[in-house]
Write a protein that holds these residues in place. Structure first.
Motif, PDB file in Angstrom:
ATOM      1  N   VAL A  44       8.443 -11.654 -12.396  1.00 42.15           N
ATOM      2  CA  VAL A  44       7.530 -12.099 -13.453  1.00 42.15           C
ATOM      3  C   VAL A  44       6.154 -11.449 -13.302  1.00 42.15           C
ATOM      4  CG1 VAL A  44       6.332 -14.120 -14.387  1.00 42.15           C
ATOM      5  CG2 VAL A  44       8.758 -14.259 -13.835  1.00 42.15           C
ATOM      6  N   PHE A  45       5.672 -11.357 -12.077  1.00 39.00           N
ATOM      7  CA  PHE A  45       4.341 -10.804 -11.826  1.00 39.00           C
ATOM      8  C   PHE A  45       4.449  -9.482 -11.063  1.00 39.00           C
ATOM      9  CE2 PHE A  45       3.792 -15.456 -11.891  1.00 39.00           C
ATOM     10  CZ  PHE A  45       2.976 -15.562 -13.000  1.00 39.00           C
ATOM     11  N   GLN A  46       5.329  -8.616 -11.509  1.00 38.87           N
ATOM     12  CA  GLN A  46       5.637  -7.395 -10.778  1.00 38.87           C
ATOM     13  C   GLN A  46       4.414  -6.500 -10.593  1.00 38.87           C
ATOM     14  OE1 GLN A  46       8.939  -5.209 -12.320  1.00 38.87           O
ATOM     15  NE2 GLN A  46       8.895  -3.706 -10.685  1.00 38.87           N
ATOM     16  N   GLU A  47       3.628  -6.295 -11.628  1.00 35.94           N
ATOM     17  CA  GLU A  47       2.466  -5.407 -11.518  1.00 35.94           C
ATOM     18  C   GLU A  47       1.450  -5.932 -10.507  1.00 35.94           C
ATOM     19  OE1 GLU A  47       0.787  -4.604 -15.316  1.00 35.94           O
ATOM     20  OE2 GLU A  47       2.666  -3.822 -16.130  1.00 35.94           O
ATOM     21  N   GLN A  48       1.191  -7.237 -10.562  1.00 32.23           N
ATOM     22  CA  GLN A  48       0.217  -7.817  -9.649  1.00 32.23           C
ATOM     23  C   GLN A  48       0.716  -7.784  -8.199  1.00 32.23           C
ATOM     24  OE1 GLN A  48       1.280  -9.211 -12.469  1.00 32.23           O
ATOM     25  NE2 GLN A  48      -0.489  -9.793 -13.714  1.00 32.23           N
ATOM     26  N   VAL A  49       1.991  -8.123  -7.993  1.00 33.04           N
ATOM     27  CA  VAL A  49       2.543  -8.143  -6.643  1.00 33.04           C
ATOM     28  C   VAL A  49       2.622  -6.727  -6.074  1.00 33.04           C
ATOM     29  CG1 VAL A  49       4.574  -8.734  -5.254  1.00 33.04           C
ATOM     30  CG2 VAL A  49       3.797 -10.287  -7.033  1.00 33.04           C
ATOM     31  N   GLU A  50       3.005  -5.755  -6.904  1.00 39.75           N
ATOM     32  CA  GLU A  50       3.064  -4.374  -6.431  1.00 39.75           C
ATOM     33  C   GLU A  50       1.677  -3.835  -6.115  1.00 39.75           C
ATOM     34  OE1 GLU A  50       5.296  -1.885  -9.076  1.00 39.75           O
ATOM     35  OE2 GLU A  50       7.208  -2.575  -8.244  1.00 39.75           O
ATOM     36  N   ALA A  51       0.653  -4.303  -6.831  1.00 41.50           N
ATOM     37  CA  ALA A  51      -0.710  -3.874  -6.528  1.00 41.50           C
ATOM     38  C   ALA A  51      -1.150  -4.379  -5.151  1.00 41.50           C
ATOM     39  CB  ALA A  51      -1.667  -4.380  -7.600  1.00 41.50           C
ATOM     40  N   ILE A  52      -0.642  -5.541  -4.753  1.00 42.37           N
ATOM     41  CA  ILE A  52      -1.022  -6.119  -3.460  1.00 42.37           C
ATOM     42  C   ILE A  52      -0.134  -5.593  -2.333  1.00 42.37           C
ATOM     43  CG2 ILE A  52      -1.188  -8.265  -2.148  1.00 42.37           C
ATOM     44  CD1 ILE A  52      -1.809  -9.655  -4.842  1.00 42.37           C
ATOM     45  N   PHE A  53       1.196  -5.640  -2.512  1.00 44.08           N
ATOM     46  CA  PHE A  53       2.146  -5.345  -1.435  1.00 44.08           C
ATOM     47  C   PHE A  53       2.836  -4.000  -1.553  1.00 44.08           C
ATOM     48  CE2 PHE A  53       2.352 -10.089  -1.694  1.00 44.08           C
ATOM     49  CZ  PHE A  53       1.715 -10.334  -0.491  1.00 44.08           C
ATOM     50  N   GLY A  54       2.688  -3.302  -2.673  1.00 44.34           N
ATOM     51  CA  GLY A  54       3.384  -2.040  -2.866  1.00 44.34           C
ATOM     52  C   GLY A  54       4.732  -2.255  -3.531  1.00 44.34           C
ATOM     53  N   PRO A  55       5.440  -1.149  -3.788  1.00 45.85           N
ATOM     54  CA  PRO A  55       6.729  -1.261  -4.475  1.00 45.85           C
ATOM     55  C   PRO A  55       7.770  -1.969  -3.608  1.00 45.85           C
ATOM     56  CG  PRO A  55       6.370   0.986  -3.745  1.00 45.85           C
ATOM     57  CD  PRO A  55       5.101   0.234  -3.488  1.00 45.85           C
ATOM     58  N   MET A  56       8.747  -2.544  -4.294  1.00 41.59           N
ATOM     59  CA  MET A  56       9.802  -3.268  -3.595  1.00 41.59           C
ATOM     60  C   MET A  56      10.615  -2.295  -2.747  1.00 41.59           C
ATOM     61  SD  MET A  56      11.232  -6.086  -2.848  1.00 41.59           S
ATOM     62  CE  MET A  56      10.808  -7.373  -3.979  1.00 41.59           C
ATOM     63  N   GLY A  57      10.822  -2.677  -1.522  1.00 46.31           N
ATOM     64  CA  GLY A  57      11.592  -1.869  -0.580  1.00 46.31           C
ATOM     65  C   GLY A  57      11.809  -2.679   0.683  1.00 46.31           C
ATOM     66  N   TYR A  58      12.405  -2.054   1.686  1.00 45.70           N
ATOM     67  CA  TYR A  58      12.735  -2.756   2.923  1.00 45.70           C
ATOM     68  C   TYR A  58      11.507  -3.207   3.701  1.00 45.70           C
ATOM     69  CZ  TYR A  58      17.437  -1.049   2.100  1.00 45.70           C
ATOM     70  OH  TYR A  58      18.656  -0.793   1.549  1.00 45.70           O
ATOM     71  N   THR A  59      10.368  -2.578   3.477  1.00 46.72           N
ATOM     72  CA  THR A  59       9.155  -2.930   4.210  1.00 46.72           C
ATOM     73  C   THR A  59       8.214  -3.820   3.407  1.00 46.72           C
ATOM     74  OG1 THR A  59       8.063  -0.898   3.485  1.00 46.72           O
ATOM     75  CG2 THR A  59       9.253  -0.836   5.593  1.00 46.72           C
ATOM     76  N   ASN A  60       8.579  -4.166   2.201  1.00 45.18           N
ATOM     77  CA  ASN A  60       7.749  -5.026   1.364  1.00 45.18           C
ATOM     78  C   ASN A  60       7.783  -6.450   1.909  1.00 45.18           C
ATOM     79  OD1 ASN A  60       6.970  -6.841  -0.815  1.00 45.18           O
ATOM     80  ND2 ASN A  60       7.055  -5.044  -2.138  1.00 45.18           N
ATOM     81  N   PRO A  61       6.620  -7.093   2.099  1.00 51.06           N
ATOM     82  CA  PRO A  61       6.597  -8.461   2.626  1.00 51.06           C
ATOM     83  C   PRO A  61       7.369  -9.469   1.778  1.00 51.06           C
ATOM     84  CG  PRO A  61       4.412  -7.502   2.736  1.00 51.06           C
ATOM     85  CD  PRO A  61       5.266  -6.545   1.973  1.00 51.06           C
ATOM     86  N   VAL A  62       7.420  -9.271   0.475  1.00 49.94           N
ATOM     87  CA  VAL A  62       8.181 -10.188  -0.384  1.00 49.94           C
ATOM     88  C   VAL A  62       9.673 -10.054  -0.069  1.00 49.94           C
ATOM     89  CG1 VAL A  62       8.760 -10.792  -2.766  1.00 49.94           C
ATOM     90  CG2 VAL A  62       6.432 -10.088  -2.197  1.00 49.94           C
ATOM     91  N   PHE A  63      10.144  -8.831   0.091  1.00 54.15           N
ATOM     92  CA  PHE A  63      11.545  -8.602   0.443  1.00 54.15           C
ATOM     93  C   PHE A  63      11.860  -9.202   1.812  1.00 54.15           C
ATOM     94  CE2 PHE A  63      14.763  -6.062   2.607  1.00 54.15           C
ATOM     95  CZ  PHE A  63      15.822  -6.155   1.711  1.00 54.15           C
ATOM     96  N   ILE A  64      10.978  -8.971   2.775  1.00 56.56           N
ATOM     97  CA  ILE A  64      11.180  -9.500   4.124  1.00 56.56           C
ATOM     98  C   ILE A  64      11.218 -11.021   4.094  1.00 56.56           C
ATOM     99  CG2 ILE A  64      10.135  -9.682   6.421  1.00 56.56           C
ATOM    100  CD1 ILE A  64       9.110  -6.784   5.951  1.00 56.56           C
ATOM    101  N   PHE A  65      10.317 -11.646   3.333  1.00 55.38           N
ATOM    102  CA  PHE A  65      10.316 -13.106   3.201  1.00 55.38           C
ATOM    103  C   PHE A  65      11.608 -13.603   2.593  1.00 55.38           C
ATOM    104  CE2 PHE A  65       9.359 -16.950   0.733  1.00 55.38           C
ATOM    105  CZ  PHE A  65       8.966 -17.781   1.765  1.00 55.38           C
ATOM    106  N   MET A  66      12.100 -12.908   1.557  1.00 52.69           N
ATOM    107  CA  MET A  66      13.344 -13.313   0.918  1.00 52.69           C
ATOM    108  C   MET A  66      14.523 -13.215   1.879  1.00 52.69           C
ATOM    109  SD  MET A  66      12.773 -11.541  -2.808  1.00 52.69           S
ATOM    110  CE  MET A  66      14.437 -11.819  -3.349  1.00 52.69           C
ATOM    111  N   VAL A  67      14.552 -12.178   2.691  1.00 52.41           N
ATOM    112  CA  VAL A  67      15.654 -11.980   3.630  1.00 52.41           C
ATOM    113  C   VAL A  67      15.605 -12.999   4.766  1.00 52.41           C
ATOM    114  CG1 VAL A  67      16.585 -10.379   5.348  1.00 52.41           C
ATOM    115  CG2 VAL A  67      15.985  -9.551   3.083  1.00 52.41           C
ATOM    116  N   TYR A  68      14.404 -13.281   5.265  1.00 53.18           N
ATOM    117  CA  TYR A  68      14.269 -14.188   6.404  1.00 53.18           C
ATOM    118  C   TYR A  68      14.108 -15.659   6.015  1.00 53.18           C
ATOM    119  CZ  TYR A  68      13.933 -10.309   9.644  1.00 53.18           C
ATOM    120  OH  TYR A  68      14.204  -9.203  10.397  1.00 53.18           O
ATOM    121  N   SER A  69      14.130 -15.994   4.749  1.00 53.64           N
ATOM    122  CA  SER A  69      13.946 -17.391   4.345  1.00 53.64           C
ATOM    123  C   SER A  69      15.000 -18.336   4.926  1.00 53.64           C
ATOM    124  CB  SER A  69      13.847 -17.524   2.825  1.00 53.64           C
ATOM    125  OG  SER A  69      15.041 -17.167   2.204  1.00 53.64           O
ATOM    126  N   PRO A  70      16.274 -17.953   5.057  1.00 51.51           N
ATOM    127  CA  PRO A  70      17.210 -18.882   5.717  1.00 51.51           C
ATOM    128  C   PRO A  70      16.826 -19.179   7.164  1.00 51.51           C
ATOM    129  CG  PRO A  70      18.428 -17.216   4.513  1.00 51.51           C
ATOM    130  CD  PRO A  70      16.988 -16.800   4.501  1.00 51.51           C
TER     131      PRO A  70
END
Length: 106
Positions: A44-70
């Motif tokens: 939903v907020f792709q432009e804003q999140v990418e401006a802060i964390f960069g593009p989605m990839g294995y090193t993106n904090p959002v991706f890491i959070f999603m993977v480690y949430s369990p």
């Protein structure tokens, strides 16, 4: 309600707040909410999140959070149900000292 369980090593055998089916259901709901919630916020907020964390990839904090949430939810639930002593036992179980792959050095 008091139930008699063996629980984690180092915890009392009689507990009023043991892990139950409701705990498992709460784990799945919390894991789903955290991982998919972060993913939906990213979409939903792709432009804003990418401006802060960069593009989605294995090193993106959002991706890491999603993977480690369990794992995050699991650690928080052990802490909630068994306290710091149970959390210590939980982490100690991963360092058994008799592992074949590490030569017993863990």
């Amino acid at each position: 309600m008091t139930s008699s369980t063996t629980g984690l090593p180092g915890t009392p055998t009689s507990t009023t707040d043991s892990m139950t089916f409701r705990s498992m259901l709460a784990f799945f709901i919390a894991t789903f909410a955290l991982s998919w919630g972060a993913g939906i916020l990213y979409v939903v907020f792709q432009e804003q999140v990418e401006a802060i964390f960069g593009p989605m990839g294995y090193t993106n904090p959002v991706f890491i959070f999603m993977v480690y949430s369990p794992g995050i939810v699991g650690v928080l639930m052990v802490w909630r149900h068994y306290g710091l002593k149970g959390l210590g036992s939980f982490f100690a179980a991963s360092h058994c000292g008799a592992c074949q792959w590490c030569g017993g050095s863990c």
